[in-house]
Scaffold this motif. Structure first.
Motif, PDB file in Angstrom:
ATOM      1  N   GLY A 101      -8.149   8.392  -1.683  1.00 23.84           N
ATOM      2  CA  GLY A 101      -7.021   9.034  -2.352  1.00 23.84           C
ATOM      3  C   GLY A 101      -7.465  10.230  -3.139  1.00 23.84           C
ATOM      4  N   ALA A 102      -8.739  10.605  -2.995  1.00 30.08           N
ATOM      5  CA  ALA A 102      -9.310  11.597  -3.888  1.00 30.08           C
ATOM      6  C   ALA A 102      -8.921  13.024  -3.553  1.00 30.08           C
ATOM      7  N   SER A 103      -8.204  13.242  -2.433  1.00 34.35           N
ATOM      8  CA  SER A 103      -7.766  14.594  -2.121  1.00 34.35           C
ATOM      9  C   SER A 103      -6.738  15.074  -3.141  1.00 34.35           C
ATOM     10  N   GLY A 104      -6.059  14.109  -3.798  1.00 34.76           N
ATOM     11  CA  GLY A 104      -5.135  14.457  -4.866  1.00 34.76           C
ATOM     12  C   GLY A 104      -4.072  15.430  -4.413  1.00 34.76           C
ATOM     13  N   LYS A 105      -3.976  16.564  -5.117  1.00 34.71           N
ATOM     14  CA  LYS A 105      -2.902  17.524  -4.877  1.00 34.71           C
ATOM     15  C   LYS A 105      -3.156  18.432  -3.686  1.00 34.71           C
ATOM     16  N   VAL A 106      -4.339  18.385  -3.096  1.00 34.05           N
ATOM     17  CA  VAL A 106      -4.668  19.234  -1.952  1.00 34.05           C
ATOM     18  C   VAL A 106      -4.261  18.534  -0.663  1.00 34.05           C
ATOM     19  N   PRO A 107      -3.434  19.138   0.191  1.00 33.00           N
ATOM     20  CA  PRO A 107      -3.093  18.500   1.472  1.00 33.00           C
ATOM     21  C   PRO A 107      -4.333  18.349   2.341  1.00 33.00           C
TER      22      PRO A 107
ATOM     23  N   LEU B  44       0.835  -1.202   0.000  1.00 33.66           N
ATOM     24  CA  LEU B  44       0.000   0.000   0.000  1.00 33.66           C
ATOM     25  C   LEU B  44       0.872   1.255   0.000  1.00 33.66           C
ATOM     26  N   LEU B  45       1.844   1.294   0.884  1.00 35.23           N
ATOM     27  CA  LEU B  45       2.694   2.474   1.030  1.00 35.23           C
ATOM     28  C   LEU B  45       3.587   2.681  -0.188  1.00 35.23           C
ATOM     29  N   ALA B  46       4.064   1.605  -0.771  1.00 37.98           N
ATOM     30  CA  ALA B  46       4.969   1.712  -1.922  1.00 37.98           C
ATOM     31  C   ALA B  46       4.265   2.207  -3.169  1.00 37.98           C
ATOM     32  N   THR B  47       2.950   2.138  -3.184  1.00 41.56           N
ATOM     33  CA  THR B  47       2.188   2.543  -4.372  1.00 41.56           C
ATOM     34  C   THR B  47       1.311   3.765  -4.130  1.00 41.56           C
ATOM     35  N   GLY B  48       1.383   4.352  -2.926  1.00 39.87           N
ATOM     36  CA  GLY B  48       0.531   5.509  -2.643  1.00 39.87           C
ATOM     37  C   GLY B  48      -0.934   5.152  -2.680  1.00 39.87           C
ATOM     38  N   GLY B  49      -1.279   3.997  -2.103  1.00 35.30           N
ATOM     39  CA  GLY B  49      -2.655   3.501  -2.158  1.00 35.30           C
ATOM     40  C   GLY B  49      -3.614   4.266  -1.263  1.00 35.30           C
ATOM     41  N   SER B  50      -4.827   3.794  -1.214  1.00 33.96           N
ATOM     42  CA  SER B  50      -5.926   4.504  -0.553  1.00 33.96           C
ATOM     43  C   SER B  50      -5.730   4.616   0.951  1.00 33.96           C
ATOM     44  N   THR B  51      -5.989   5.810   1.474  1.00 29.98           N
ATOM     45  CA  THR B  51      -5.964   6.031   2.921  1.00 29.98           C
ATOM     46  C   THR B  51      -7.069   5.266   3.634  1.00 29.98           C
ATOM     47  N   ASN B  52      -8.102   4.848   2.918  1.00 37.55           N
ATOM     48  CA  ASN B  52      -9.160   4.052   3.552  1.00 37.55           C
ATOM     49  C   ASN B  52      -8.603   2.799   4.215  1.00 37.55           C
ATOM     50  N   HIS B  53      -7.478   2.311   3.705  1.00 39.11           N
ATOM     51  CA  HIS B  53      -6.944   1.062   4.236  1.00 39.11           C
ATOM     52  C   HIS B  53      -6.256   1.236   5.586  1.00 39.11           C
ATOM     53  N   LEU B  54      -6.052   2.481   6.002  1.00 42.31           N
ATOM     54  CA  LEU B  54      -5.602   2.694   7.373  1.00 42.31           C
ATOM     55  C   LEU B  54      -6.741   2.479   8.355  1.00 42.31           C
TER      56      LEU B  54
ATOM     57  N   LYS C 254      -2.185  11.796   2.867  1.00 41.55           N
ATOM     58  CA  LYS C 254      -1.587  11.153   1.705  1.00 41.55           C
ATOM     59  C   LYS C 254      -0.749  12.203   0.983  1.00 41.55           C
ATOM     60  N   VAL C 255       0.567  12.043   1.048  1.00 41.50           N
ATOM     61  CA  VAL C 255       1.467  13.063   0.517  1.00 41.50           C
ATOM     62  C   VAL C 255       1.972  12.740  -0.885  1.00 41.50           C
TER      63      VAL C 255
END
Length: 605
Positions: free
Chosen positions: A514-520, A295-305, A433-434
């Motif tokens: 992951g939909a926040s995209g470019k917005v912190p 998950l971390l290596a691919t920038g996957g969904s924060t839902n999985h936390l 998600k950075v």
């Protein structure tokens, strides 16, 4: 290569923390696995009811010949494009089982809602808890207790975690997950996002927006961005619960059908060889860590936390956000798939896909190789990709990356660390998600504007009240408040503000995937405001610092003043409104009993 020592240490501490609950789980698993088969254990009337609907030939096999019987749990419906292909799968599976002298039955169906349909509506408030309903539905299906193995048919956001949680309650059964694959590529995801931002500003009308959306979501299969649904598939590959390489093969072709048939062959090979590889043994501490690393290596969904905390709990394993954070500090980012990059999952697959990522993580010592999987060859089988050689399946090495703008070797990562970061401070604990956020936006310090709903933020945006540096605090969005909906509708207006040059961030106890995209976006803030969490103290104008570099989430108010500030309560009309309509009345108990996001938002404890 030897396992990275820090991965080993994190795994060891998870195992130590989990020892009492894991031992209790395994004791239950072994007790179930040593019982007589259902045919011999059940009463005659029970057996007759179980097989009355079977064709006579199948009934003869299972009753007289004691043939293995596969229980199919399906999340088919044709509201979800991702699940539409599942309609044909039971027929493929039953046909393949017959060829192998076995039988298969649809044990039950589970609900599956499309977050894309319910996004921004009150129906979205059922979404998170639908995971637990799916888990319960899976348990109901398998409680018929007449199965030697199970196949789980599902793809999307809450469905796979729910199926996995439910299947782990029957941890003695060999179980394989069966996906449907992504739809073919439509318009580029960045083009879709651009049209959405234009619509948010009133620059294009509904017709243009609808045309764009239909060009993006256009056929059966999973959405092509790397959100929760596609993250599910990568994690299942990393845990060895799929037929290898099956995650991102498009539906509707001969390869997809053959992979579905191979799932039946795979689960039956475990049964017939008497190889003790039930799902409850496969999903151990090492497998959970492998999923977290992928998950971390691919920038996957924060839902999985949230979801993988719940999955781990269901196998007697205890993980928390510190584990994710510590792994993220050492696991490199190997993939840039939208919203982390411009490529979609089809382009990711063509460039090397999960097989390349898993191979690189294994070779670099970031994943455990000594794990059990549904395949006898172990996790290394998941570094290869399938193809048809005539009518038969064959797997081959994925080779080097076909496009290093999409997926890279571990020696040449996009970033030396993972795509997720833990934030903590006087506003609570949160994740960000950075991987998709520009480097110059990793630290935002600006005055707060507090909203009690996402609708209120939209009204303020449309009125031009947010054209400035601002941290938008959207509270009362946690599990106990309203079921913790995803807030994807906030992305276009916030992206517009950021595009104008303003320093913008979102802080919320809700979800964004992951939909926040470019917005912190500091999301999943725990404890949530409705439970008396710190967001209930924030006021308009408070200076808030979101710092993804140092991992800080603070309101910059004097300590004495902050301690003395009263905790606001959720407005009565808002709480009442969240509790009625769209079936939300039926979820009252779940909201009342839900644990925090960091505890997996479990509703059954």
């Amino acid at each position: 290569m030897a396992l990275h020592p820090k991965v080993s240490d994190i795994t060891a501490r998870i195992a130590a923390r989990s020892r009492p609950t894991r031992e209790a789980y395994l004791a239950q698993l072994h007790a179930a696995s040593t019982r007589d088969p259902g045919m011999d254990r059940m009463g005659c009337a029970n057996v007759a009811h179980a097989f009355a609907g079977m064709p006579l030939d199948d009934r003869f096999k299972v009753v007289t010949q004691r043939a293995p019987n596969i229980g199919i749990v399906t999340a088919y419906n044709d509201m979800l494009s991702a699940h539409t292909p599942l309609q044909a799968y039971p027929a493929f599976i039953k046909d393949e089982a017959r060829k192998l002298g076995a039988t298969a039955q649809v044990a039950g169906g589970v609900p599956a809602m499309c977050d894309g349909v319910t996004q921004g509506t009150s129906g979205m408030e059922l979404s998170l808890f639908s995971r637990d309903v799916i888990a319960m539905g899976t348990a109901i299906a398998l409680s018929h207790d007449m199965f030697d193995a199970a196949l789980m048919l599902g793809v999307c956001d809450k469905i796979v975690p729910g199926l996995l949680i439910g299947a782990l309650q029957f941890g003695h059964l060999p179980t394989v997950f069966v996906p449907a694959g992504p739809m073919t590529s439509g318009i580029p995801n960045k083009e879709k996002a651009h049209v959405r931002e234009q619509a948010a500003q009133g620059l294009v009308g509904r017709d243009a927006l609808l045309d764009s959306e239909f060009k993006s979501y256009h056929s059966p299969g999973t959405c092509t961005f790397y959100g929760t649904a596609n993250s599910n598939q990568l994690l299942l590959e990393a845990m060895g619960l799929h037929v290898p390489g099956t995650a991102f093969v498009n539906p509707g072709n001969a390869l997809r059908e053959e992979l579905t048939r191979e799932a039946a062959r795979t689960v039956l090979s475990i049964v017939k060889a008497k190889r003790f590889a039930p799902i409850g043994l496969i999903v151990d501490e090492k497998a959970i860590v492998n999923a977290m690393v992928a998950l971390l290596a691919t920038g996957g969904s924060t839902n999985h936390l949230i979801h993988w905390v719940a999955v781990a709990h269901s196998a007697g394993i205890v993980i928390d956000w510190n584990d994710f954070s510590d792994l993220s500090d050492l696991v490199p980012t190997l993939a840039h798939v939208y919203p982390n990059g411009s490529a979609d999952v089809n382009q990711f697959q063509a460039a090397g896909g999960p097989g390349l990522v898993i191979r690189e993580l294994l070779d670099a010592g970031f994943m455990h190789e000594d794990v059990l999987t549904v395949r006898e060859g172990g996790i290394r089988e998941y570094t290869r990709e399938p193809a048809l050689a005539g009518a038969a399946l064959a797997w081959h090495d994925v080779g080097a990356s076909k496009d290093e703008a999409i997926v890279r070797p571990a020696a040449k990562p996009f970033s030396a660390t993972g795509g997720l970061k833990l934030l903590q401070g006087n506003l609570g604990r949160s994740v960000i998600k950075v991987s998709a956020v520009p480097d110059d936006r990793h630290v935002i310090e600006a005055p707060a504007r507090v909203f009690d709903s996402q609708e209120a933020l939209h009204l303020a945006f449309n009125a031009g009240e947010l054209d400035r540096d601002v941290v938008c605090v959207v509270r009362w969005q946690g599990p106990q408040a309203n079921g913790m909906p995803e807030l994807h509708k906030l992305t276009p207006p916030l992206a517009v503000l950021q595009g104008k040059g303003f320093k913008v961030a979102l802080v919320t106890d809700g979800r964004m995937s992951g939909a926040s995209g470019k917005v912190p976006a500091a999301i999943h803030v725990s404890p949530e405001a409705a439970a008396g969490g710190p967001l209930a103290r924030v006021r308009d104008g408070d200076l808030v610092r979101v710092d993804a570099v140092t991992g800080v989430l603070n309101v910059l108010v004097a300590e004495v003043e902050w301690a003395a500030r009263p905790v606001e309560t959720m407005p009565a009309d808002l709480r009442a409104g969240n509790a009625v309509g769209m079936g939300r009345e039926l979820f009252t108990g779940m909201r009342r009993h839900a644990l925090t996001a960091e505890e997996g938002a479990l509703s059954w404890m």
